[in-house]
Enzyme design. Structure first.
Site, PDB file in Angstrom:
ATOM      1  N   CYS A 127      68.176 -30.905 -18.445  1.00 40.89           N
ATOM      2  CA  CYS A 127      67.359 -31.007 -19.229  1.00 40.89           C
ATOM      3  C   CYS A 127      67.833 -32.565 -19.898  1.00 40.89           C
ATOM      4  O   CYS A 127      66.536 -33.148 -20.318  1.00 40.89           O
ATOM      5  CB  CYS A 127      67.892 -30.353 -20.615  1.00 40.89           C
ATOM      6  SG  CYS A 127      67.686 -28.395 -20.044  1.00 40.89           S
ATOM      7  N   HIS A 184      69.159 -33.348 -27.470  1.00 40.86           N
ATOM      8  CA  HIS A 184      70.266 -33.199 -25.814  1.00 40.86           C
ATOM      9  C   HIS A 184      70.372 -34.452 -25.725  1.00 40.86           C
ATOM     10  O   HIS A 184      70.545 -34.570 -24.364  1.00 40.86           O
ATOM     11  CB  HIS A 184      69.599 -32.308 -25.202  1.00 40.86           C
ATOM     12  CG  HIS A 184      70.687 -31.736 -24.507  1.00 40.86           C
ATOM     13  ND1 HIS A 184      70.328 -31.265 -23.022  1.00 40.86           N
ATOM     14  CD2 HIS A 184      71.930 -32.282 -24.383  1.00 40.86           C
ATOM     15  CE1 HIS A 184      71.061 -30.845 -22.536  1.00 40.86           C
ATOM     16  NE2 HIS A 184      72.157 -31.689 -22.982  1.00 40.86           N
TER      17      HIS A 184
END
Length: 525
Positions: A127, A184
């Site tokens: 990710c 993130h």
């Protein structure tokens, strides 16, 4: 290998996608149950142009000297931009490429007015690294962003502040930018979205969070075979925040996918009130990432799926797809759809260990690996004012191309920044690049593809394999001994890439041997 059928099944997407271009027979996988399934990635394509050898290099793409008439050129106004990035959605679980397992009519809508890339890749199979590539237009490993950010252990990790985001680059051009959903890219103050070019933010800073309080009426929460912890209140970097001061914005009684959609719709509505200022919306759904939570109404749609884990995952995709539909509807109602670039893609493939990925397709799982199922993702692009409908394209493309494409359209009078590594998707859609070179890797695992040939290489296993993705999309037959020329060429590309990289800014978490949909490989985390 069984001969391809001369009569491929009719794609489930409306005919105006699949019939726009020449459609080749479907390729089937031998021996395993995959043989009964469609493999449109190497089968649905339009007529390829002259071969062009291109790698992941920082070379700006030239502006066409003579613009074509009608819709294949940019309009006078700078286009609005909506990037919809979803989390852990595998290639096989959208209906755009002819699959029927998980209907995604609104993702299909984007392709109906643009192009669906069947051979689209992200810069890493995990990710945070993938997201850093999308927003910078660079391979993150080139500036030390080599490994995923662990929410618990990587203190101080984030997208280096000397790396410009797409929002940073659009701001001087008059764009208003907002980010919604999963970030993130670092949780320390210097990494916060409103300090990285965005004017607004609503979302969470960690790599995952819960969608809703499981005690909320009408919510289905399904345990997987490897749940990590019980679902409790969202705390710390898993909590929802907003604004430049990261103030709390948590409503744990509302389904998070719906909240992200509502925020995006509200921003587009407000941004379009100013006719003179274009906007950039980065809509980063965490769906369909673990944990498995979905409203009962969506779960009920898929009663034919017997496995509750798989059923919940597919239902979460449907809820996300409805959110995509609301965003498209808002663009249409506000009268800006034609001159809005809409790009939809996943950050990487599906993680096999939870048991909800598609087990019957070679691209159905592979997160953390450099199998095709780890880095090949659904990717659709539409810009009605600047690109005619193209159907399904098998020209290899990358998430790195997004920044180059947007900046080429937003500021056509100037050359692209030299550090960008992507190609203009409008140019690629018009003139495919079948022989483009793509190289990926997180030490000790690397891969490279050019044409139909792909090399996978593990340095700690001292092992490599050469595959023909057209004949063997499941990556089962090593051709290195039979095709030493391509094996050597692609290994050389990997070595040049690997030796050009700086040291990682934070350490590798782990590697281990895993079996993904029947194929043994190495996982990097």
């Amino acid at each position: 290998m069984a001969a391809p059928s001369p009569h491929p099944p009719t794609p489930s997407c409306p005919p105006d996608i699949a019939s726009q271009e020449r459609v080749h027979p479907m390729v089937q996988r031998p021996r395993r149950p995959l043989a009964s399934l469609l493999l449109a990635a190497s089968a649905l394509t339009f007529g390829l142009g002259a071969p062009t050898t291109t790698g992941i290099t920082a070379t700006p793409q030239p502006t066409p000297a003579t613009p074509k008439p009608a819709r294949d050129v940019a309009t006078a106004a700078r286009p609005n931009v909506v990037i919809i990035l979803v989390d852990d959605l595998d290639w096989a679980d959208v209906s755009t490429y002819g699959r029927r397992d998980a209907p995604t009519p609104n993702i299909d809508r984007i392709a109906q007015s643009g192009v669906a890339f069947s051979d689209a890749y992200v810069a890493a199979s995990v990710c945070a690294v993938s997201r850093a590539a999308l927003l910078t237009g660079r391979m993150p490993q080139r500036f030390g962003f080599t490994y995923n950010i662990n929410d618990e252990g990587d203190k101080g990790a984030g997208l280096p502040v000397d790396q410009k985001t797409l929002a940073d680059r659009l701001r001087p051009l008059g764009y208003r930018a907002a980010a919604f959903g999963k970030w993130h890219l670092g949780s320390d103050p210097q990494f916060y979205p409103t300090r990285r070019g965005f004017d607004e933010f609503f979302g969470f800073l960690a790599g995952e969070t819960n969608y809703v309080d499981p005690a909320t009426p009408g919510i289905v929460t399904t345990p997987t075979k490897e749940d990590k912890y019980e679902i409790g209140p969202r705390t710390g970097n898993h909590a929802m925040v907003e604004g430049p001061d990261a103030r709390p914005a948590d409503d744990f009684s509302r389904y998070l996918t719906n909240q992200i959609t509502d925020r995006a719709v509200d921003f587009i509505t407000r941004a379009t009130a100013d006719k003179n200022s274009p906007f950039f919306a980065y809509v980063a759904y965490n769906a369909p990432h673990w944990p498995l939570q979905v409203p009962q109404s969506y779960y009920d749609r898929f009663a034919h799926i017997e496995d509750p884990v798989r059923r919940t995952y597919v239902a979460m995709i449907a809820a996300m797809d409805d959110g995509v539909g609301q965003i498209l509807d808002t663009l249409e109602k506000r009268g800006v759809r034609d001159n809005t670039m809409v790009l939809f893609l996943s950050d990487n493939g599906c993680p096999h260990r939870f048991g909800f990925c598609n087990p019957d397709h070679p691209f159905g799982a592979g997160k953390f690996t450099y199998l095709e199922g780890g880095v090949r993702v659904p990717f659709v692009f539409s810009w009605p004012a600047g690109l005619k409908t193209r159907g399904i394209s098998a020209s290899p493309v990358s998430s790195l191309d997004i920044a180059a494409t947007v900046l080429r359209a937003a500021d056509p009078a100037h050359a692209l920044p030299r550090e960008l590594e992507g190609h203009d998707l409008v140019t690629t859609a018009r003139k495919p690049q079948p022989d483009r070179l793509l190289v990926w890797g997180q030490e000790p695992v690397y891969a490279a593809r050019q044409g139909d040939k792909k090399v996978w290489l593990s340095r700690d296993w001292n092992q490599s394999h050469l595959y023909d993705l057209k004949a063997d999309p499941a990556e089962e037959q090593d051709l290195s001994a039979r095709d030493p020329k391509n094996d050597k060429r692609l290994k050389g590309a990997i070595e040049r890439y690997r030796t050009s990289l700086p040291a990682p800014l934070w350490k590798l978490h782990s590697t281990r041997k895993v079996t993904v949909n029947g194929r043994e490989t190495e996982m990097v985390y």
